[in-house]
Write an enzyme that holds these catalytic residues in place. Structure first.
Site, PDB file in Angstrom:
ATOM      1  N   HIS A  68       4.377  -4.382  10.669  1.00 50.34           N
ATOM      2  CA  HIS A  68       4.827  -3.783  11.934  1.00 50.34           C
ATOM      3  C   HIS A  68       4.976  -4.783  13.078  1.00 50.34           C
ATOM      4  O   HIS A  68       4.219  -5.751  13.170  1.00 50.34           O
ATOM      5  CB  HIS A  68       3.839  -2.692  12.381  1.00 50.34           C
ATOM      6  CG  HIS A  68       3.774  -1.524  11.459  1.00 50.34           C
ATOM      7  ND1 HIS A  68       4.567  -0.408  11.609  1.00 50.34           N
ATOM      8  CD2 HIS A  68       3.022  -1.309  10.355  1.00 50.34           C
ATOM      9  CE1 HIS A  68       4.303   0.452  10.636  1.00 50.34           C
ATOM     10  NE2 HIS A  68       3.365  -0.058   9.849  1.00 50.34           N
TER      11      HIS A  68
ATOM     12  N   HIS B  93       1.352   3.984   1.864  1.00 45.02           N
ATOM     13  CA  HIS B  93       1.875   4.762   2.991  1.00 45.02           C
ATOM     14  C   HIS B  93       3.404   4.870   2.946  1.00 45.02           C
ATOM     15  O   HIS B  93       4.094   3.915   2.579  1.00 45.02           O
ATOM     16  CB  HIS B  93       1.431   4.146   4.327  1.00 45.02           C
ATOM     17  CG  HIS B  93       0.001   4.413   4.639  1.00 45.02           C
ATOM     18  ND1 HIS B  93      -0.728   3.649   5.518  1.00 45.02           N
ATOM     19  CD2 HIS B  93      -0.846   5.385   4.191  1.00 45.02           C
ATOM     20  CE1 HIS B  93      -1.961   4.126   5.594  1.00 45.02           C
ATOM     21  NE2 HIS B  93      -2.061   5.168   4.806  1.00 45.02           N
TER      22      HIS B  93
ATOM     23  N   HIS C 256       0.845  -1.206   0.000  1.00 48.21           N
ATOM     24  CA  HIS C 256       0.000   0.000   0.000  1.00 48.21           C
ATOM     25  C   HIS C 256       0.871   1.243   0.000  1.00 48.21           C
ATOM     26  O   HIS C 256       2.077   1.160   0.171  1.00 48.21           O
ATOM     27  CB  HIS C 256      -1.000  -0.019   1.161  1.00 48.21           C
ATOM     28  CG  HIS C 256      -0.396   0.092   2.534  1.00 48.21           C
ATOM     29  ND1 HIS C 256       0.423  -0.884   3.062  1.00 48.21           N
ATOM     30  CD2 HIS C 256      -0.491   1.059   3.485  1.00 48.21           C
ATOM     31  CE1 HIS C 256       0.791  -0.520   4.289  1.00 48.21           C
ATOM     32  NE2 HIS C 256       0.267   0.663   4.572  1.00 48.21           N
TER      33      HIS C 256
ATOM     34  N   ASP D 293       5.691   4.798   5.120  1.00 48.78           N
ATOM     35  CA  ASP D 293       6.515   3.850   5.877  1.00 48.78           C
ATOM     36  C   ASP D 293       6.594   2.486   5.180  1.00 48.78           C
ATOM     37  O   ASP D 293       7.211   1.550   5.702  1.00 48.78           O
ATOM     38  CB  ASP D 293       6.020   3.709   7.330  1.00 48.78           C
ATOM     39  CG  ASP D 293       4.636   3.120   7.444  1.00 48.78           C
ATOM     40  OD1 ASP D 293       3.711   3.618   6.752  1.00 48.78           O
ATOM     41  OD2 ASP D 293       4.450   2.159   8.221  1.00 48.78           O
ATOM     42  N   HIS D 294       5.981   2.373   3.980  1.00 44.51           N
ATOM     43  CA  HIS D 294       6.094   1.153   3.176  1.00 44.51           C
ATOM     44  C   HIS D 294       6.706   1.423   1.802  1.00 44.51           C
ATOM     45  O   HIS D 294       6.965   0.478   1.048  1.00 44.51           O
ATOM     46  CB  HIS D 294       4.721   0.484   3.017  1.00 44.51           C
ATOM     47  CG  HIS D 294       4.152   0.070   4.337  1.00 44.51           C
ATOM     48  ND1 HIS D 294       4.136  -1.225   4.791  1.00 44.51           N
ATOM     49  CD2 HIS D 294       3.634   0.822   5.349  1.00 44.51           C
ATOM     50  CE1 HIS D 294       3.616  -1.274   6.011  1.00 44.51           C
ATOM     51  NE2 HIS D 294       3.308  -0.041   6.371  1.00 44.51           N
TER      52      HIS D 294
ATOM     53  N   ASP E 204      -0.293  -3.906   6.142  1.00 48.14           N
ATOM     54  CA  ASP E 204      -0.939  -3.376   7.346  1.00 48.14           C
ATOM     55  C   ASP E 204      -2.405  -3.808   7.433  1.00 48.14           C
ATOM     56  O   ASP E 204      -3.240  -3.086   7.989  1.00 48.14           O
ATOM     57  CB  ASP E 204      -0.850  -1.843   7.381  1.00 48.14           C
ATOM     58  CG  ASP E 204       0.551  -1.351   7.714  1.00 48.14           C
ATOM     59  OD1 ASP E 204       1.438  -2.196   7.953  1.00 48.14           O
ATOM     60  OD2 ASP E 204       0.750  -0.121   7.727  1.00 48.14           O
TER      61      ASP E 204
ATOM     62  N   HIS F  69      -7.514  -0.635   5.435  1.00 47.15           N
ATOM     63  CA  HIS F  69      -6.456   0.240   5.966  1.00 47.15           C
ATOM     64  C   HIS F  69      -6.240   1.378   4.968  1.00 47.15           C
ATOM     65  O   HIS F  69      -6.257   2.553   5.320  1.00 47.15           O
ATOM     66  CB  HIS F  69      -5.193  -0.580   6.182  1.00 47.15           C
ATOM     67  CG  HIS F  69      -4.013   0.217   6.656  1.00 47.15           C
ATOM     68  ND1 HIS F  69      -3.978   0.829   7.886  1.00 47.15           N
ATOM     69  CD2 HIS F  69      -2.817   0.506   6.058  1.00 47.15           C
ATOM     70  CE1 HIS F  69      -2.807   1.462   8.023  1.00 47.15           C
ATOM     71  NE2 HIS F  69      -2.093   1.277   6.936  1.00 47.15           N
TER      72      HIS F  69
HETATM   73 FE    FE Z   1       2.550   0.871   8.077  1.00 49.22          FE
HETATM   74 ZN    ZN Z   2       0.016   1.702   6.520  1.00 48.05          ZN
END
Ligand code: FE
Ligand code: ZN
Length: 256
Positions: free
Chosen positions: A171, A58, A56, A60-61, A133, A114
């Site tokens: 995570h 985001h 996805h 942080d990915h 996530d 998400h």
């Molecule tokens: Fe994440």
């Molecule tokens: Zn995420």
């Protein structure tokens, strides 16, 4: 030949994972939270990056994608529904598409909730799933762009995988997730056993993932929203599972 994986920490609590096909040498990074730890993992394993499979959009990915793409010229595979929000996408995928990493075959599951276009990658022959996530151990992602109903249906898709499927997620949240899950199912024996196991792993500085779908089904209240005991625990006996799920997710959002 069987797939090999290498998991490593990124950022403050993200996981990075490499998936390697020993027959061809192909290696995929599942998401790219940041470039440096992925490169370090490639150094440790001696594997060469050929693909990035994105779950996805985001940051942080995905923040590591441009640097890795530039350096390794790897193919970037990303969900069709979010491709415009992800850098350097080469291949857009959706439900039922097969993504090859060398000879390894991954099946795309759309798992929205998400984010609106979130996908998971399931390597059926290797009993491996990369769920981003959507599902965490003893938890699930926050419902940010979708509805609780969508998220519940996404979790049902993952729950339907064979029990011995090992899943990797985005995570390391397991310990905090367990503190919350115990407020819903304080007497769940599988959850209590997982709590012990996780405390020991964390005390030893070890990750709590991957975990198996079978173990998760027994201990993760978010996968158990259709269990009469869980519905009763939140005062919602007889209500639809998606409504019970929404209530548990809301309680988790407010849990400190
Ligand atoms: Fe994440
Ligand atoms: Zn995420």
């Amino acid at each position: 030949m069987a797939a090999q994986t290498y998991q490593f920490p990124c950022l403050s609590d993200n996981f990075g994972v490499l998936l390697h096909d020993p027959a061809t040498g192909a290696t995929a990074a599942i998401d790219a939270p940041e470039a440096a730890p992925v490169e370090a993992a490639l150094g440790t394993t001696g594997w060469r990056l050929t693909d990035i499979l994105v779950t996805h959009h985001h940051a942080d990915h995905t923040a590591g994608i441009p640097e890795l793409k530039k350096k390794y010229k790897c193919r970037v595979v990303a969900p069709r529904g979010e491709a415009s929000r992800i850098a350097d996408v080469d291949v857009q995928v959706g439900e039922g598409d097969i993504v090859k990493v060398g000879n390894l075959a991954g099946r795309v599951l759309e798992t929205p909730g998400h984010t609106s276009g979130h996908v998971s990658y399931v390597f059926d022959a290797d009993r491996l799933a990369f769920v981003g996530d959507t599902l965490f151990s003893i938890g699930c992602g926050r419902v940010i762009e979708g509805t609780p109903e969508q998220m519940w249906n996404s979790l049902l898709k993952l729950r339907a995988l064979p029990d011995d499927t090992q899943f990797h997620c985005g995570h390391e949240y397991t310990q905090a997730n367990i503190r919350f899950a115990l407020t819903i199912e304080p007497g769940n024996a599988a959850l209590l056993a997982r709590a012990k196991e996780v405390d020991a792993l964390r005390a030893a500085g070890k990750p709590t993932l991957p975990a198996t779908i079978g173990a998760e089904k027994a201990a993760n209240c978010f996968l158990r929203a259709d269990s009469p005991a869980v519905a009763a625990a939140v005062g919602m006996s007889g209500r639809r599972p998606a409504e019970v799920f929404a209530e548990i997710r809301e309680r988790k959002n407010n849990f400190r």
